[in-house]
Design a protein around this motif. Structure first.
Motif, PDB file in Angstrom:
ATOM      1  N   MET A  46      66.074  20.838 102.638  1.00  0.00           N
ATOM      2  CA  MET A  46      66.827  19.859 101.865  1.00  0.00           C
ATOM      3  C   MET A  46      68.160  20.475 101.458  1.00  0.00           C
ATOM      4  O   MET A  46      68.250  21.674 101.207  1.00  0.00           O
ATOM      5  CB  MET A  46      66.045  19.469 100.606  1.00  0.00           C
ATOM      6  CG  MET A  46      66.710  18.405  99.754  1.00  0.00           C
ATOM      7  SD  MET A  46      65.811  18.167  98.192  1.00  0.00           S
ATOM      8  CE  MET A  46      66.264  19.659  97.317  1.00  0.00           C
ATOM      9  N   THR A  47      69.184  19.640 101.408  1.00  0.00           N
ATOM     10  CA  THR A  47      70.517  20.082 101.012  1.00  0.00           C
ATOM     11  C   THR A  47      71.099  19.092 100.019  1.00  0.00           C
ATOM     12  O   THR A  47      70.991  17.876 100.213  1.00  0.00           O
ATOM     13  CB  THR A  47      71.454  20.173 102.236  1.00  0.00           C
ATOM     14  OG1 THR A  47      70.840  20.996 103.230  1.00  0.00           O
ATOM     15  CG2 THR A  47      72.785  20.776 101.853  1.00  0.00           C
ATOM     16  N   ALA A  58      76.599  14.543  97.408  1.00  0.00           N
ATOM     17  CA  ALA A  58      76.107  14.338  98.777  1.00  0.00           C
ATOM     18  C   ALA A  58      74.728  14.963  98.882  1.00  0.00           C
ATOM     19  O   ALA A  58      74.357  15.844  98.089  1.00  0.00           O
ATOM     20  CB  ALA A  58      77.067  14.953  99.791  1.00  0.00           C
ATOM     21  N   ALA A  59      73.966  14.526  99.873  1.00  0.00           N
ATOM     22  CA  ALA A  59      72.622  15.071 100.072  1.00  0.00           C
ATOM     23  C   ALA A  59      72.181  14.836 101.503  1.00  0.00           C
ATOM     24  O   ALA A  59      72.674  13.922 102.183  1.00  0.00           O
ATOM     25  CB  ALA A  59      71.631  14.432  99.095  1.00  0.00           C
ATOM     26  N   SER A  60      71.266  15.662 101.914  1.00  0.00           N
ATOM     27  CA  SER A  60      70.662  15.498 103.234  1.00  0.00           C
ATOM     28  C   SER A  60      69.156  15.617 103.056  1.00  0.00           C
ATOM     29  O   SER A  60      68.628  16.701 102.817  1.00  0.00           O
ATOM     30  CB  SER A  60      71.173  16.574 104.207  1.00  0.00           C
ATOM     31  OG  SER A  60      70.560  16.444 105.462  1.00  0.00           O
ATOM     32  N   GLU A 103      78.547  10.341 103.313  1.00  0.00           N
ATOM     33  CA  GLU A 103      78.809  10.460 104.752  1.00  0.00           C
ATOM     34  C   GLU A 103      78.870  11.917 105.204  1.00  0.00           C
ATOM     35  O   GLU A 103      78.801  12.211 106.406  1.00  0.00           O
ATOM     36  CB  GLU A 103      80.115   9.737 105.112  1.00  0.00           C
ATOM     37  CG  GLU A 103      81.378  10.368 104.565  1.00  0.00           C
ATOM     38  CD  GLU A 103      81.705   9.924 103.148  1.00  0.00           C
ATOM     39  OE1 GLU A 103      82.806  10.255 102.664  1.00  0.00           O
ATOM     40  OE2 GLU A 103      80.859   9.237 102.541  1.00  0.00           O
ATOM     41  N   PHE A 104      78.994  12.832 104.248  1.00  0.00           N
ATOM     42  CA  PHE A 104      79.015  14.258 104.584  1.00  0.00           C
ATOM     43  C   PHE A 104      77.673  14.710 105.150  1.00  0.00           C
ATOM     44  O   PHE A 104      77.557  15.791 105.727  1.00  0.00           O
ATOM     45  CB  PHE A 104      79.379  15.084 103.342  1.00  0.00           C
ATOM     46  CG  PHE A 104      79.674  16.536 103.628  1.00  0.00           C
ATOM     47  CD1 PHE A 104      80.801  16.897 104.368  1.00  0.00           C
ATOM     48  CD2 PHE A 104      78.841  17.529 103.162  1.00  0.00           C
ATOM     49  CE1 PHE A 104      81.077  18.232 104.635  1.00  0.00           C
ATOM     50  CE2 PHE A 104      79.113  18.873 103.413  1.00  0.00           C
ATOM     51  CZ  PHE A 104      80.237  19.226 104.160  1.00  0.00           C
ATOM     52  N   ASP A 105      76.666  13.854 105.003  1.00  0.00           N
ATOM     53  CA  ASP A 105      75.333  14.150 105.564  1.00  0.00           C
ATOM     54  C   ASP A 105      75.417  14.415 107.062  1.00  0.00           C
ATOM     55  O   ASP A 105      74.629  15.203 107.608  1.00  0.00           O
ATOM     56  CB  ASP A 105      74.389  12.978 105.281  1.00  0.00           C
ATOM     57  CG  ASP A 105      73.058  13.147 105.983  1.00  0.00           C
ATOM     58  OD1 ASP A 105      72.310  14.078 105.641  1.00  0.00           O
ATOM     59  OD2 ASP A 105      72.782  12.340 106.903  1.00  0.00           O
TER      60      ASP A 105
END
Length: 215
Positions: free
Chosen positions: A4-5, A17-19, A116-118
């Motif tokens: 996870m980020t 942001a998140a991933s 959107e940085f994902d």
């Protein structure tokens, strides 16, 4: 492996942001969403006195975070994922995020303004997964080469021992032949000694007979 980020504003913990794949399960049986909630609480507790980089245990995993400029970058990793790789990952991600959104971080007010940085995060995660896979394959090749070297060393030892055994066998055969020769010689000497004793006894007996008949 990076599970996870998340990226948040350092001043107030606002998620930027998140991933995260919500259906991705971890070994403990807990959904990654629970770790996301832990990360949000962690962001809220950061202060100006917090360390710029840190690792925190959470169950079977580790949080690693880096504070750079106005943002905090965090990853949840398996314990097998090295700290060096985790912080290198964070540094690359922070450099890219700053280049794209650095000037806008202080201005945003809604959560996940840069979701959107994902796309970049996913790309970076795949890159590190591939690198880890290549390192794993490289290590496997090194292990196989070590095994082959050991096998070659072992067979050399066996062959060397075989040569030594051959020499020993030759020496043993020679000793056996010499032993048989000594045994035959001993028998011959014993026989000659016996004959000599018989001859000596006969001579003594003959002398007594001659003496008896003459006198």
């Amino acid at each position: 492996m990076v599970l996870m980020t998340m990226i948040a504003r350092a001043s107030d913990g606002l998620p930027l942001a998140a991933s995260l794949q919500e259906d991705e399960q971890v070994n403990s049986g807990r959904n990654l969403l629970e770790y996301q909630n832990q990360a949000k609480m962690l962001f809220k507790k950061l202060t100006v006195n917090s360390p710029n980089r840190c690792s925190i245990e959470t169950g079977p995993y580790l949080f690693h975070y880096v504070i750079d400029n106005e943002a905090c970058y965090l990853v949840l990793c398996e314990r097998g994922f090295s700290k060096k790789s985790a912080f290198t990952f964070l540094e690359e991600m922070s450099a890219e995020f700053n280049s794209q959104y650095g000037r806008r971080v202080a201005q945003v007010s809604r959560p996940y303004s840069f979701i959107e940085f994902d796309t970049y995060i996913q790309k970076l995660r795949r890159q590190y997964s591939d690198q880890r896979g290549r390192r794993h394959m490289h290590q496997l090749r090194e292990d196989l080469n070590d095994v082959q070297r050991i096998m070659m060393d072992n067979i050399d030892d066996v062959l060397q021992r075989g040569a030594a055994l051959s020499d020993l066998e030759t020496k043993a055969s020679g000793l056996s032949m010499m032993s048989k020769k000594y045994h035959k010689d001993a028998q011959y000497l014993n026989m000659r000694s016996t004959y000599a004793k018989i001859a000596a006894g006969a001579v003594v007996g003959l002398v007594f007979l001659v003496y008896f008949f003459v006198f």
